[in-house]
Design an enzyme around this catalytic site. Sequence first.
Site, mmCIF file in Angstrom:
data_model
loop_
_atom_site.group_PDB
_atom_site.id
_atom_site.type_symbol
_atom_site.label_atom_id
_atom_site.label_comp_id
_atom_site.label_asym_id
_atom_site.label_seq_id
_atom_site.Cartn_x
_atom_site.Cartn_y
_atom_site.Cartn_z
ATOM 1 N N ARG A 1 0.843 -1.151 -0.103
ATOM 2 C CA ARG A 1 -0.015 -0.067 0.106
ATOM 3 C C ARG A 1 0.963 1.329 0.226
ATOM 4 N NH1 ARG A 1 -3.067 -3.432 -0.809
ATOM 5 N NH2 ARG A 1 -5.197 -3.567 -0.086
ATOM 6 N N SER B 1 -10.619 0.772 3.069
ATOM 7 C CA SER B 1 -9.979 0.269 4.338
ATOM 8 C C SER B 1 -9.355 1.316 4.807
ATOM 9 C CB SER B 1 -8.803 -0.587 4.058
ATOM 10 O OG SER B 1 -9.133 -1.880 3.330
ATOM 11 N N GLU C 1 -4.166 3.893 6.343
ATOM 12 C CA GLU C 1 -3.947 3.695 4.861
ATOM 13 C C GLU C 1 -4.336 4.763 4.278
ATOM 14 O OE1 GLU C 1 -5.518 -0.041 2.842
ATOM 15 O OE2 GLU C 1 -5.938 1.109 1.236
HETATM 16 N N1 EPU Z 1 -12.165 -9.925 9.638
HETATM 17 C C1 EPU Z 1 -12.810 -9.928 10.901
HETATM 18 N N2 EPU Z 1 -13.760 -9.274 11.036
HETATM 19 C C2 EPU Z 1 -13.935 -8.093 10.556
HETATM 20 C C3 EPU Z 1 -13.367 -7.852 9.312
HETATM 21 C C4 EPU Z 1 -12.203 -8.947 8.993
HETATM 22 O O1 EPU Z 1 -12.599 -11.086 11.716
HETATM 23 O O2 EPU Z 1 -14.599 -7.232 10.977
HETATM 24 C C5 EPU Z 1 -11.129 -10.967 9.185
HETATM 25 C C6 EPU Z 1 -11.806 -11.800 8.005
HETATM 26 O O3 EPU Z 1 -12.582 -12.883 8.534
HETATM 27 C C7 EPU Z 1 -10.565 -12.250 7.460
HETATM 28 C C8 EPU Z 1 -9.628 -11.130 7.720
HETATM 29 O O4 EPU Z 1 -9.985 -10.564 8.603
HETATM 30 O O5 EPU Z 1 -9.858 -13.558 8.094
HETATM 31 C C9 EPU Z 1 -9.185 -10.121 6.361
HETATM 32 O O6 EPU Z 1 -10.319 -9.530 6.158
HETATM 33 P P1 EPU Z 1 -10.756 -9.324 4.654
HETATM 34 O O7 EPU Z 1 -10.632 -10.807 3.825
HETATM 35 O O8 EPU Z 1 -12.077 -8.604 4.540
HETATM 36 O O9 EPU Z 1 -9.509 -8.505 3.810
HETATM 37 P P2 EPU Z 1 -8.882 -7.169 4.468
HETATM 38 O O10 EPU Z 1 -7.535 -7.813 4.667
HETATM 39 O O11 EPU Z 1 -9.665 -6.587 5.663
HETATM 40 C C10 EPU Z 1 -7.841 -6.470 2.201
HETATM 41 C C11 EPU Z 1 -7.599 -5.041 1.437
HETATM 42 C C12 EPU Z 1 -8.870 -4.714 1.007
HETATM 43 C C13 EPU Z 1 -9.283 -5.894 -0.196
HETATM 44 C C14 EPU Z 1 -9.558 -7.061 0.558
HETATM 45 C C15 EPU Z 1 -9.766 -8.070 -0.656
HETATM 46 C C16 EPU Z 1 -6.332 -3.808 3.197
HETATM 47 C C17 EPU Z 1 -6.229 -3.031 4.056
HETATM 48 N N3 EPU Z 1 -7.584 -4.216 2.718
HETATM 49 O O12 EPU Z 1 -8.904 -6.317 3.075
HETATM 50 O O13 EPU Z 1 -8.548 -3.734 0.184
HETATM 51 O O14 EPU Z 1 -10.566 -5.300 -0.854
HETATM 52 O O15 EPU Z 1 -8.220 -7.419 1.164
HETATM 53 O O16 EPU Z 1 -8.822 -8.566 -1.053
HETATM 54 O O17 EPU Z 1 -5.246 -4.532 2.685
HETATM 55 C C18 EPU Z 1 -8.660 -0.972 0.605
HETATM 56 O O18 EPU Z 1 -7.347 -1.203 0.292
HETATM 57 O O19 EPU Z 1 -9.180 0.007 0.462
HETATM 58 C C19 EPU Z 1 -9.387 -2.338 0.232
HETATM 59 C C20 EPU Z 1 -10.768 -2.329 0.420
#
Ligand code: EPU
Length: 340
Positions: free
Chosen positions: A193, A263, A333
């Site tokens: 990022r 995010s 971010e």
């Molecule tokens: N989780 C929880 N509770 C929550 C949210 C998430 O326990 O309220 C857990 C999920 O179950 C999962 C883990 O946290 O095990 C990761 O969550 P998720 O798969 O939703 O992905 P993320 O890491 O939160 C990242 C990117 C997103 C992108 C998604 C899908 C970052 C900061 N965010 O989210 O990017 O869309 O993966 O690939 O790297 C953005 O950068 O603006 C963005 C939306």
Amino acid sequence: MLRSFSLEKLEERFGLGFRSNISLAPYTSARIGGLADGVLTANSIDDLVEMVTYLWEEELPFIILGGGSNVLVSDAGVRGIVLLNKARKVVFDEEVDPPTVWAASGTNFGQLSRQAAKRGLGGLEWASGIPGTIGGAIIGNAGAHGGDVAGNLLMAEILHRELEDNRSNNGNSPELAIRREEWGPDLMKFSYRSSLIKEQSANKMHTGDEAKMGRSEFDQPSMVILAALMQLAHSKRDQVEALINEYNARRRETQPAGASMGSMFKNPPGDYAGRLIDEAGLKGIRVGDVAISSLHGNFFINYGNARAADVWELINLAQNIVSSKFGINLELEIELIGAW
Ligand code: EPU
């Protein structure tokens, strides 16, 4: 505040391309933000080059706003010019191997991914849900579903301002040099990022208050992304669209639909910001009109007339509670914009 003669000069120079005292909220995905002293709209790369060159030469403070999807604009707004990037030309080249797409930096990334799909070109499926522009995506090395900009970018076209300390200049102030350059991915120094450009602007943004690293009031970027050449892959339309549909379905299941900045925090090494905020019991918590999504802990939703100050309060709350419970510092971010 810019001196009024500057606003008049801008009006004279750019005509309808320039407007003064414009609310920035409609130009952000969170629908939050105060007034900009002036807004310039660039509809092409030529406009971008002309406007940025003028702003550099006249030493006027400015920032560039693409999709406004990864930013929090302060309630006080921007003392200076906001340059809206609407340069959206796109050129596919299917004759080279691998196929490529060249896109102006104001092109919407998600739309570009879907345009490629229609031609049976893959490689950008991961980006189909990215709401921002190519320029913003490059600076923040946007990513999703295992892909990121660093994995596709072949070359970025950059307008680069340098102040050259000309020793033979008899002590005169350094000369302004503006160059159009092509940067490969190695020069961009991508990391999770982030990129060299994001890091440089974050350093410059430092205003002395560690907590509020908002852009300083009289700032200018020294590098502006004009366009990008990205690598694609030959595939079949059905196949590319099926993958895009799968990603979209997953996104709809895990991410809230309301007005947000995407995010809020970067994922800390080895963990997830959303999971930590969830574990800390912060989902659903509300300040004014902004609340932490009860679907995903890393999304802050504007339920009406949220103020940037409310978002800021929630950011601090989440950081403090996650830090005290888990000893982990959540890093923003999103980019803070304007006078804080
Ligand atoms: N989780 C929880 N509770 C929550 C949210 C998430 O326990 O309220 C857990 C999920 O179950 C999962 C883990 O946290 O095990 C990761 O969550 P998720 O798969 O939703 O992905 P993320 O890491 O939160 C990242 C990117 C997103 C992108 C998604 C899908 C970052 C900061 N965010 O989210 O990017 O869309 O993966 O690939 O790297 C953005 O950068 O603006 C963005 C939306």
